[in-house]
Design an enzyme around this catalytic site. Structure first.
Site, PDB file in Angstrom:
ATOM      1  N   ARG A  91       0.922   1.816   1.544  1.00 49.12           N
ATOM      2  CA  ARG A  91       0.524   1.324   3.316  1.00 49.12           C
ATOM      3  C   ARG A  91       0.483   2.630   4.019  1.00 49.12           C
ATOM      4  O   ARG A  91       0.824   3.319   5.452  1.00 49.12           O
ATOM      5  CB  ARG A  91       0.901   0.697   3.529  1.00 49.12           C
ATOM      6  CG  ARG A  91      -0.452  -0.475   2.934  1.00 49.12           C
ATOM      7  CD  ARG A  91       1.169  -2.164   3.293  1.00 49.12           C
ATOM      8  NE  ARG A  91       0.617  -2.615   4.793  1.00 49.12           N
ATOM      9  CZ  ARG A  91       0.659  -3.507   5.181  1.00 49.12           C
ATOM     10  NH1 ARG A  91      -0.624  -4.045   4.496  1.00 49.12           N
ATOM     11  NH2 ARG A  91       0.275  -4.217   6.498  1.00 49.12           N
ATOM     12  N   ASN A  96       6.353  -6.295  11.078  1.00 52.64           N
ATOM     13  CA  ASN A  96       5.557  -5.642  11.370  1.00 52.64           C
ATOM     14  C   ASN A  96       4.650  -5.590  12.280  1.00 52.64           C
ATOM     15  O   ASN A  96       4.608  -6.512  12.921  1.00 52.64           O
ATOM     16  CB  ASN A  96       3.821  -5.756  10.099  1.00 52.64           C
ATOM     17  CG  ASN A  96       4.590  -5.411   9.031  1.00 52.64           C
ATOM     18  OD1 ASN A  96       5.854  -4.428   8.657  1.00 52.64           O
ATOM     19  ND2 ASN A  96       3.353  -5.480   8.001  1.00 52.64           N
ATOM     20  N   LYS A 107      -5.878  16.227   1.644  1.00 58.17           N
ATOM     21  CA  LYS A 107      -5.625  15.544   2.532  1.00 58.17           C
ATOM     22  C   LYS A 107      -5.302  15.818   3.832  1.00 58.17           C
ATOM     23  O   LYS A 107      -5.143  16.235   4.901  1.00 58.17           O
ATOM     24  CB  LYS A 107      -5.008  14.179   2.677  1.00 58.17           C
ATOM     25  CG  LYS A 107      -4.856  13.348   3.543  1.00 58.17           C
ATOM     26  CD  LYS A 107      -6.388  12.909   4.932  1.00 58.17           C
ATOM     27  CE  LYS A 107      -5.926  11.552   5.388  1.00 58.17           C
ATOM     28  NZ  LYS A 107      -7.168  11.765   6.422  1.00 58.17           N
TER      29      LYS A 107
HETATM   30  O1  M6R Z   1      -3.820  17.210  10.233  1.00 61.79           O
HETATM   31  P1  M6R Z   1      -4.913  17.442  10.819  1.00 61.79           P
HETATM   32  O2  M6R Z   1      -5.611  16.317  11.646  1.00 61.79           O
HETATM   33  O3  M6R Z   1      -4.566  18.336  11.229  1.00 61.79           O
HETATM   34  O4  M6R Z   1      -5.854  18.292   9.474  1.00 61.79           O
HETATM   35  C1  M6R Z   1      -7.018  19.615  10.265  1.00 61.79           C
HETATM   36  C2  M6R Z   1      -8.260  18.988   9.052  1.00 61.79           C
HETATM   37  O5  M6R Z   1      -7.715  19.853   8.091  1.00 61.79           O
HETATM   38  C3  M6R Z   1      -8.815  17.373   8.780  1.00 61.79           C
HETATM   39  O6  M6R Z   1      -8.972  16.897  10.476  1.00 61.79           O
HETATM   40  C4  M6R Z   1      -9.572  17.571   8.169  1.00 61.79           C
HETATM   41  O7  M6R Z   1     -11.231  18.498   8.400  1.00 61.79           O
HETATM   42  C5  M6R Z   1     -10.554  16.060   7.632  1.00 61.79           C
HETATM   43  N1  M6R Z   1     -10.522  16.113   5.878  1.00 61.79           N
HETATM   44  C6  M6R Z   1     -12.106  15.719   8.283  1.00 61.79           C
HETATM   45  O8  M6R Z   1     -12.314  14.708   8.215  1.00 61.79           O
END
Ligand code: M6R
Length: 597
Positions: A27, A99, A592
Site C-alpha cells: 500500500r 488511517n 513506474k
Molecule cells: O512520476 P511522474 O508523474 O513525474 O511521471 C511522469 C511520467 O513518466 C508518467 O506520467 C508516465 O507517462 C506514466 N507511465 C503515464 O501512465
C-alpha cells in the site's frame, strides 16, 4: 495509503505486528511504528523509511505473554514523513494509530490548545489521542472514546490503547476500512485482508459509523450507536488477490479507488465557500502574473488540462512545457511568475532538472506531487500533496485524477484571492467524488465494446478545450497498455492534416461533452464520419451517426463531464489490453518512475 494492524493475545506481539505490516507494504508508506500495552505499561517504537528500520529499533524488545499491540505504516499527507509524525501518536498514557483524514482536526486542535494541551506532531491524527485523554479525565475510558469519536469528521479507521483501561483495544471506523479477525484466544485488526490471511479464517468487515472495544474475552461493536451481533464471514485466502482488493489488476483497483482518493484531495481544503491550502499559507498568489507548468507524460496532460482552468478562472496567463523540452530551451522565467512542476513520483529526472533550472533563474516554485519527501518536494519552495496513495500500476490513473482536482482547486484558490466569485466551481468540486464512482453497468458496456477495437491502423482520441488534453491522456493510456498506435488530437485540428488517414479502419474516440463546445466538436466528428471513419462517441447527447456510443450522465459543470470521461478512457484502454493478453500492471518497456534522462 496507510496500513493498520492490531493484536490481542499471548504471542510475541512485536513479531505479529511487524509481520502484519509487511503484508501491507504494497500500500506504500514512508514511516512506520508500533506500540505494545502489557502489564499496564506501553512501549512504543517509530522509524522513518522501511520496516527494517522499525524492526532494528525494537530488536532488543520482547513482549511475550498476554497483551495488546498496534502498528501502522504511514503515507504522509498532513506533515512530513518524520519520526514525530509517524504513528502511534502519544498522549500522556495512551496511544493511537489512524488511517484517513480527520477533516475537522484544526478546530479540535484549537479547542484543546486553548485548554493548555500542546501538540507534538503536525498530523491530524494526534487530536484523537489528545481528545481522548481530555475526556478521560472525567469519565470512563470507553465513554471518553465514544465521545471523541462522535466529534470526528472525515475518514478514520483507528485503534487506541491506554493505560487508563489496560485490558482493551478501542476501535472506530468511518469511510476507511477496518477488519477484525478472531480465533479461539486471539483478536486481530487490519486495514486490509492481506495482513490477516494465514492468521484467522473468519472476520468482520466493520461498517461505517462503527466503534467499540475488544478485550481478552469480549468484542463489542456498535454501529450507529446500536450494539450489533458479531457475525463473522470467511476471509479470502489468496494474498495476491487480497492485495488487489479482489480486482484483477492494481490498475483496475486504482481506477475504482478514484472516487475515494478524490474525496481525500478535497478533505480539509474547503472551508465554507473558500479553498484553503495550508501548504501555501504564506503565499497569497494574488499578484502572480504568469504561470509556467512543467511535467512529463500523464502529469504533463494534467498540466495542459489545468492551463485552461488557470486562464479561465484565475485569469493568469499560463504556459505548459514538457520538462525534457524545457531543459535545453533556455526558457524565460519571468519575475512575478510562478513555476509549477507536476509529478506523481517526485523523482522524474526531466521534471526535477526543469525545477532546478527554474530555481536557478530565481522563480518561485510549487510542486504538485504524490510523494512527500521525494526529490521534487524537497527542492520546491512549496509543495501540495495530491493524496492519491501509492500507485502500483505503471499506467497512471488515480494520480492523474488527483492532480487534476488539485490543480483545479489551485486555480480556484488564485481566483478567490483576486476576489472572483467561485461558488459555482465549489459546488461542482464537491460533486466530483460521486462523478468518479465506477458502475458495473458502465464497466460491462466498455468490456463488451472493447472487442471491436483490437486491430485497425490507428486510433485518434479527439476533444476540444480541456477535453483535448484528456484525449491525449486517453491515447497515452491505450498506447502504454495495448501497444496499438494512438494519438490524441484537438478535434478542430483534424481537418488540417490527420483527416487524410480517415477510413473504416481508423478508430476515432470522440469526447463530446455537452457543456464544452458540443456543437463544434460534433461538426468535427461529422467530418470524420463523412470519410467513413469508425467512431466511438462518448457524450450525454445521443448521436445517431456514431458507430458506437457510450452515454454519459447529464452534468452541471464541464469538469464533471471531464472526470466521467476520464474513467471511460481509462477503462477502455484497460479492457482492450486485457483482451490482447498484455500485462496491464507492467506494460513492456516502461518503468513506474523514470529517473534517467
Ligand atoms: O512520476 P511522474 O508523474 O513525474 O511521471 C511522469 C511520467 O513518466 C508518467 O506520467 C508516465 O507517462 C506514466 N507511465 C503515464 O501512465
Amino acid at each position: 495509503m496507510c496500513g493498520i494492524v492490531g493484536y490481542i493475545g499471548s504471542r510475541e506481539k512485536k513479531n505479529i505486528i511487524l509481520e502484519g505490516l509487511k503484508e501491507l507494504e504494497y500500500r506504500g508508506y514512508d514511516s512506520a511504528g508500533l506500540a505494545v500495552l502489557k502489564d499496564k505499561e506501553i512501549d512504543f517504537f517509530k522509524a522513518v523509511g522501511k520496516l527494517e528500520n522499525l524492526a532494528n529499533k525494537c530488536e532488543a524488545f520482547s513482549s511475550e505473554g498476554f497483551g495488546f499491540a498496534i502498528g501502522h505504516t504511514r503515507w504522509a499527507t498532513h506533515g512530513k514523513p518524520t519520526e514525530i509524525n509517524a504513528h502511534p501518536h502519544l498522549g500522556e498514557y495512551s496511544c493511537v494509530i489512524h488511517n484517513g483524514i480527520i477533516e475537522n482536526y484544526k478546530e479540535i486542535k484549537e479547542k484543546l490548545e486553548k485548554e493548555g494541551i500542546s501538540f507534538l506532531s503536525q498530523t491530524d491524527t494526534e487530536v484523537i489521542v489528545q481528545l481522548f485523554e481530555y475526556y478521560a479525565k472525567d469519565m470512563d475510558a470507553f465513554d471518553a472514546f465514544k465521545k471523541l469519536v462522535s466529534e470526528l469528521k472525515g475518514a478514520f479507521a483507528t485503534l487506541l490503547i491506554s493505560k487508563k483501561e489496560p485490558t482493551k483495544v478501542f476501535f472506530a471506523k468511518n469511510a476507511a476500512p477496518l477488519i477484525i479477525g478472531k480465533n479461539a484466544d486471539e483478536t486481530f485488526f487490519a486495514s486490509a485482508d492481506a495482513a490477516l490471511i494465514g492468521k484467522v479464517n473468519d472476520v468482520i468487515y466493520l461498517e461505517d459509523v462503527s466503534y467499540g472495544y475488544a478485550s481478552k474475552n469480549e468484542l463489542l461493536i456498535y454501529e450507529n450507536d446500536i450494539l450489533r451481533a458479531n457475525t463473522f464471514v470467511k476471509l479470502p485466502s489468496d494474498k495476491a488477490y487480497a492485495q488487489k482488493d479482489g480486482f484483477r489488476f492494481f490498475m483496475e483497483k486504482e481506477i475504482y479507488e478514484q472516487s475515494n482518493v478524490l474525496s481525500e484531495v478535497l478533505m480539509g481544503r474547503i472551508e465554507g465557500e473558500e479553498i484553503i491550502f495550508d501548504e501555501l499559507k504564506n503565499e497569497n498568489l494574488k499578484d502572480v502574473e504568469e504561470l509556467s507548468i512543467c511535467a512529463c507524460g500523464t502529469s504533463y496532460h494534467a498540466a495542459l488540462s489545468s492551463s485552461y482552468l488557470f486562464n479561465r478562472l484565475s485569469k493568469v496567463k499560463t504556459s505548459v512545457e514538457i520538462a525534457s523540452e524545457f531543459r535545453y530551451k533556455d526558457g524565460i522565467v519571468k519575475e512575478n511568475s510562478l513555476f509549477v512542476v507536476i509529478s506523481q513520483s517526485g523523482e522524474t529526472a526531466d521534471t526535477l532538472e526543469a525545477l532546478k533550472i527554474a530555481k536557478q533563474k530565481g522563480a518561485k516554485t510549487v510542486a504538485i506531487c504524490n510523494v512527500d519527501n521525494s526529490s521534487i518536494v524537497r527542492l520546491a519552495d512549496y509543495s501540495i500533496l495530491t493524496r492519491a496513495g501509492i500507485e502500483k500500476g505503471v499506467a497512471s490513473t488515480k494520480a492523474f485524477a488527483t492532480q487534476i482536482l488539485t490543480l483545479w482547486m489551485l486555480a480556484i484558490f488564485i481566483a478567490q484571492k483576486k476576489g472572483f466569485d467561485m461558488n459555482k466551481e465549489l459546488k461542482a468540486l464537491r460533486h466530483i467524488p460521486k462523478v468518479a464512482l465506477v458502475t458495473q453497468k458502465l464497466h460491462d458496456k466498455i468490456h463488451r465494446l472493447s472487442k471491436r477495437y483490437l486491430d485497425g491502423h490507428g486510433f485518434f482520441f479527439i476533444g476540444r478545450d480541456v477535453f483535448y488534453p484528456l484525449a491525449l491522456e486517453g491515447a497515452l493510456k491505450l498506447k502504454e497498455l495495448s501497444y496499438l498506435h494512438a494519438e490524441g488530437y484537438p478535434a478542430g485540428e483534424m481537418k488540417h492534416g490527420p483527416i487524410a488517414l480517415a477510413d473504416s479502419k481508423l478508430y476515432t474516440i470522440a469526447l463530446m461533452p455537452e457543456l464544452c463546445l458540443y456543437d463544434k466538436t460534433k461538426s468535427n466528428v461529422e467530418e470524420l464520419i463523412a470519410r467513413d471513419s469508425t467512431v466511438l462517441c462518448i457524450s450525454p447527447n445521443e448521436f445517431e451517426l456514431s458507430d458506437d456510443f457510450i452515454k454519459t450522465n447529464k452534468q452541471e459543470h464541464f469538469m464533471c463531464e471531464f472526470f466521467e470521461m476520464m474513467i471511460i478512457v481509462q477503462l477502455l484502454a484497460m479492457e482492450i489490453s486485457i483482451r490482447l493478453g498484455n500485462d496491464v500492471d507492467m506494460p513492456r518497456n516502461l518503468a513506474k518512475s523514470v529517473t534517467v534522462e
